[in-house]
Design a protein around this motif. Sequence first.
Motif, short mmCIF file in Angstrom:
data_model
loop_
_atom_site.label_atom_id
_atom_site.label_comp_id
_atom_site.label_asym_id
_atom_site.label_seq_id
_atom_site.Cartn_x
_atom_site.Cartn_y
_atom_site.Cartn_z
N MET A 10 21.96 -19.18 5.75
CA MET A 10 21.57 -20.47 6.35
C MET A 10 20.82 -21.28 5.31
SD MET A 10 20.16 -19.48 10.14
CE MET A 10 20.00 -21.18 10.64
N SER A 12 18.18 -24.72 4.87
CA SER A 12 17.28 -25.61 5.58
C SER A 12 16.49 -26.41 4.55
CB SER A 12 16.34 -24.81 6.48
OG SER A 12 15.50 -25.68 7.21
N ILE A 20 17.26 -18.61 13.87
CA ILE A 20 18.27 -17.63 13.49
C ILE A 20 18.56 -16.78 14.72
CG2 ILE A 20 18.93 -15.81 11.90
CD1 ILE A 20 16.69 -16.74 10.03
N THR A 104 20.24 -12.19 7.22
CA THR A 104 20.54 -13.60 7.00
C THR A 104 19.73 -14.10 5.81
OG1 THR A 104 20.96 -14.05 9.35
CG2 THR A 104 20.38 -15.94 7.96
N LEU A 106 18.15 -16.90 4.06
CA LEU A 106 17.70 -18.27 4.32
C LEU A 106 17.28 -18.93 3.01
CD1 LEU A 106 16.79 -20.59 6.20
CD2 LEU A 106 14.55 -19.46 6.32
#
Lengths: 110, 116
Positions: A10, A12, A20, A104, A106
Amino acid sequence: LAKTTQPISMDSYEGQEVNITCSHNNIATNDYITWYQQFPSQGPRFIIQGYKTKVTNEVASLFIPADRKSSTLSLPRVSLSDTAVYYCLVGDGDTGKLIFGQGTTLQVKP
Amino acid sequence: NAGVMQNPRHLVRRRGQEARLRCSPMKGHSHVYWYRQLPEEGLKFMVYLQKENIIDESGMPKERFSAEFPKEGPSILRIQQVVRGDSAAYFCASSPRVGDGDQPQHFGDGTRLSIL
């Protein structure tokens, strides 16, 4: 022990809220949900843990619906230092054993 | 309070040698878990121990790997006759008791094992 599925990556921006979501369809009655953060060359660091409904601490919130088949980690106003791998785990309520997925990654951008 | 302490942080061994990884749990924690992490992958459970007992070793290879958590002293993960495929980061975690939602596992920073 329930397997977890979460997005591989992900992106951002600083100051945004990041959510998430993790699915764990086969979670058992005794299992609990835990999230860890890992930086390169370090061990996983505990973020938050819950069994049902909503849990909030000084760094994050964890939302767990009634059926417990998914959970959402919410990070308010992320900063560059929040760039890390985030693992959603289901812990065995009887043995404490944790099963890690791929996590994940990030990436927080300025 | 000191966290989970692992040593050494880096360990280099040649093929065929033995590797001994040590883990001192947090004070008051009697449950220890070992995990292995290959590059770009998540951690994989190896073994769960309580003082002087192996509770679950379902994730540990049957050959060459052993673990102990004696009454006194740190937990030891031993790998005999190491091979290149044993190169990985090995993490230890501890908790004061099991299955309690208020008592998560706390991890050390791992031992990075490199096999030449």
